[in-house]
Design a protein around this motif. Structure first.
Motif, PDB file in Angstrom:
ATOM      1  N   GLY A   1       0.821  -1.214   0.000  1.00 26.08           N
ATOM      2  CA  GLY A   1       0.000   0.000   0.000  1.00 26.08           C
ATOM      3  C   GLY A   1       0.851   1.257   0.000  1.00 26.08           C
ATOM      4  N   LEU A   2       1.932   1.263   0.772  1.00 22.89           N
ATOM      5  CA  LEU A   2       2.838   2.413   0.766  1.00 22.89           C
ATOM      6  C   LEU A   2       3.485   2.602  -0.603  1.00 22.89           C
ATOM      7  N   PHE A   3       3.835   1.488  -1.244  1.00 21.82           N
ATOM      8  CA  PHE A   3       4.434   1.588  -2.579  1.00 21.82           C
ATOM      9  C   PHE A   3       3.423   2.113  -3.604  1.00 21.82           C
ATOM     10  N   VAL A   4       2.192   1.657  -3.521  1.00 23.65           N
ATOM     11  CA  VAL A   4       1.161   2.127  -4.452  1.00 23.65           C
ATOM     12  C   VAL A   4       0.903   3.613  -4.229  1.00 23.65           C
ATOM     13  N   TYR A   5       0.823   4.017  -2.959  1.00 20.10           N
ATOM     14  CA  TYR A   5       0.625   5.435  -2.649  1.00 20.10           C
ATOM     15  C   TYR A   5       1.769   6.271  -3.208  1.00 20.10           C
ATOM     16  N   ARG A   6       2.980   5.805  -3.017  1.00 18.81           N
ATOM     17  CA  ARG A   6       4.148   6.529  -3.507  1.00 18.81           C
ATOM     18  C   ARG A   6       4.171   6.571  -5.038  1.00 18.81           C
ATOM     19  N   SER A   7       3.802   5.470  -5.676  1.00 21.04           N
ATOM     20  CA  SER A   7       3.831   5.449  -7.138  1.00 21.04           C
ATOM     21  C   SER A   7       2.761   6.355  -7.737  1.00 21.04           C
ATOM     22  N   LEU A   8       1.638   6.500  -7.038  1.00 17.52           N
ATOM     23  CA  LEU A   8       0.611   7.407  -7.526  1.00 17.52           C
ATOM     24  C   LEU A   8       1.021   8.863  -7.334  1.00 17.52           C
ATOM     25  N   ASN A   9       1.893   9.118  -6.379  1.00 14.95           N
ATOM     26  CA  ASN A   9       2.383  10.473  -6.167  1.00 14.95           C
ATOM     27  C   ASN A   9       3.570  10.816  -7.046  1.00 14.95           C
ATOM     28  N   LEU A  10       4.225   9.816  -7.639  1.00 14.94           N
ATOM     29  CA  LEU A  10       5.299  10.089  -8.583  1.00 14.94           C
ATOM     30  C   LEU A  10       4.683  10.625  -9.863  1.00 14.94           C
ATOM     31  N   SER A  11       5.072  11.778 -10.218  1.00 18.21           N
ATOM     32  CA  SER A  11       4.502  12.392 -11.405  1.00 18.21           C
ATOM     33  C   SER A  11       5.302  11.983 -12.632  1.00 18.21           C
ATOM     34  N   GLY A  12       4.610  11.508 -13.630  1.00 12.80           N
ATOM     35  CA  GLY A  12       5.271  11.136 -14.878  1.00 12.80           C
ATOM     36  C   GLY A  12       5.308  12.285 -15.861  1.00 12.80           C
ATOM     37  N   GLU A  13       4.700  13.385 -15.514  1.00 10.12           N
ATOM     38  CA  GLU A  13       4.581  14.514 -16.427  1.00 10.12           C
ATOM     39  C   GLU A  13       5.638  15.586 -16.186  1.00 10.12           C
ATOM     40  N   THR A  14       6.497  15.387 -15.218  1.00  7.25           N
ATOM     41  CA  THR A  14       7.520  16.383 -14.929  1.00  7.25           C
ATOM     42  C   THR A  14       8.629  16.309 -15.967  1.00  7.25           C
ATOM     43  N   PRO A  15       9.447  17.345 -16.048  1.00 11.01           N
ATOM     44  CA  PRO A  15      10.579  17.280 -16.977  1.00 11.01           C
ATOM     45  C   PRO A  15      11.516  16.114 -16.644  1.00 11.01           C
ATOM     46  N   GLU A  16      11.627  15.796 -15.348  1.00 11.45           N
ATOM     47  CA  GLU A  16      12.411  14.630 -14.962  1.00 11.45           C
ATOM     48  C   GLU A  16      11.504  13.412 -15.060  1.00 11.45           C
ATOM     49  N   VAL A  17      11.771  12.566 -15.998  1.00  8.25           N
ATOM     50  CA  VAL A  17      10.923  11.399 -16.228  1.00  8.25           C
ATOM     51  C   VAL A  17      11.136  10.403 -15.096  1.00  8.25           C
ATOM     52  N   SER A  18      10.039   9.933 -14.536  1.00  7.60           N
ATOM     53  CA  SER A  18      10.135   8.941 -13.461  1.00  7.60           C
ATOM     54  C   SER A  18       9.644   7.596 -13.975  1.00  7.60           C
ATOM     55  N   GLU A  19      10.236   6.541 -13.464  1.00 14.84           N
ATOM     56  CA  GLU A  19       9.802   5.204 -13.836  1.00 14.84           C
ATOM     57  C   GLU A  19       9.764   4.331 -12.585  1.00 14.84           C
ATOM     58  N   LYS A  20       8.827   3.418 -12.603  1.00 14.52           N
ATOM     59  CA  LYS A  20       8.677   2.515 -11.467  1.00 14.52           C
ATOM     60  C   LYS A  20       9.580   1.309 -11.676  1.00 14.52           C
ATOM     61  N   GLY A  21      10.138   0.828 -10.569  1.00 16.81           N
ATOM     62  CA  GLY A  21      11.034  -0.327 -10.640  1.00 16.81           C
ATOM     63  C   GLY A  21      10.321  -1.612 -10.257  1.00 16.81           C
TER      64      GLY A  21
END
Length: 136
Positions: A82-102
């Motif tokens: 649940g903490l990982f899902v919460y964190r992944s939903l808060n990671l923005s994929g639209e920022t100039p710094e591209v984020s990816e889930k591991g």
């Protein structure tokens, strides 16, 4: 009785919680990889999960206690997931710094599956012992 199949399942769950988080990253933001050690809560929950699995393996003489410890470990892994899902939903994929889930975010799922299989095997052993006790 360490040679039972549930010991193998609990051992795999312990390895998934203790060693694989060092190998697989949780997520990546820009050029920075985040492992479980980046947050003390993740490190504590992974450590507690591995400890509960080891404790469950060592209580092989008491199947009911093993079953309860595995259930607690499953709840702990659900909280971690649940903490990982919460964190992944808060990671923005639209920022100039591209984020990816591991792939490290899916380690609690593997641990939960192994613990469910171990609990099925423990239940099967408990039913076998009860049926033999009826014949005496």
């Amino acid at each position: 009785m360490l040679q039972r199949v549930q010991t193998v399942y609990m051992g795999i769950a312990m390895l998934v919680s203790a060693f694989l988080p060092f190998v697989f990253k949780l997520w990546k933001v820009g050029n920075v990889d985040f492992y479980f050690m980046s947050n003390i809560i993740y490190a504590a929950l992974f450590g507690l999960s591995a400890t509960l699995s080891l404790l469950s393996i060592m209580t092989y003489k008491n199947r009911k206690q093993q079953f309860v410890l595995n259930r607690l470990n499953m709840i702990l892994n659900l909280i971690l997931l649940g903490l990982f899902v919460y964190r992944s939903l808060n990671l923005s994929g639209e920022t100039p710094e591209v984020s990816e889930k591991g792939i490290g975010m899916f380690l609690p799922i593997i641990s939960i599956v192994m613990l469910v299989l171990a609990n099925k095997a423990i239940k099967k052993d408990e039913d076998l012992v009860k049926s033999v006790d009826r014949l005496r």
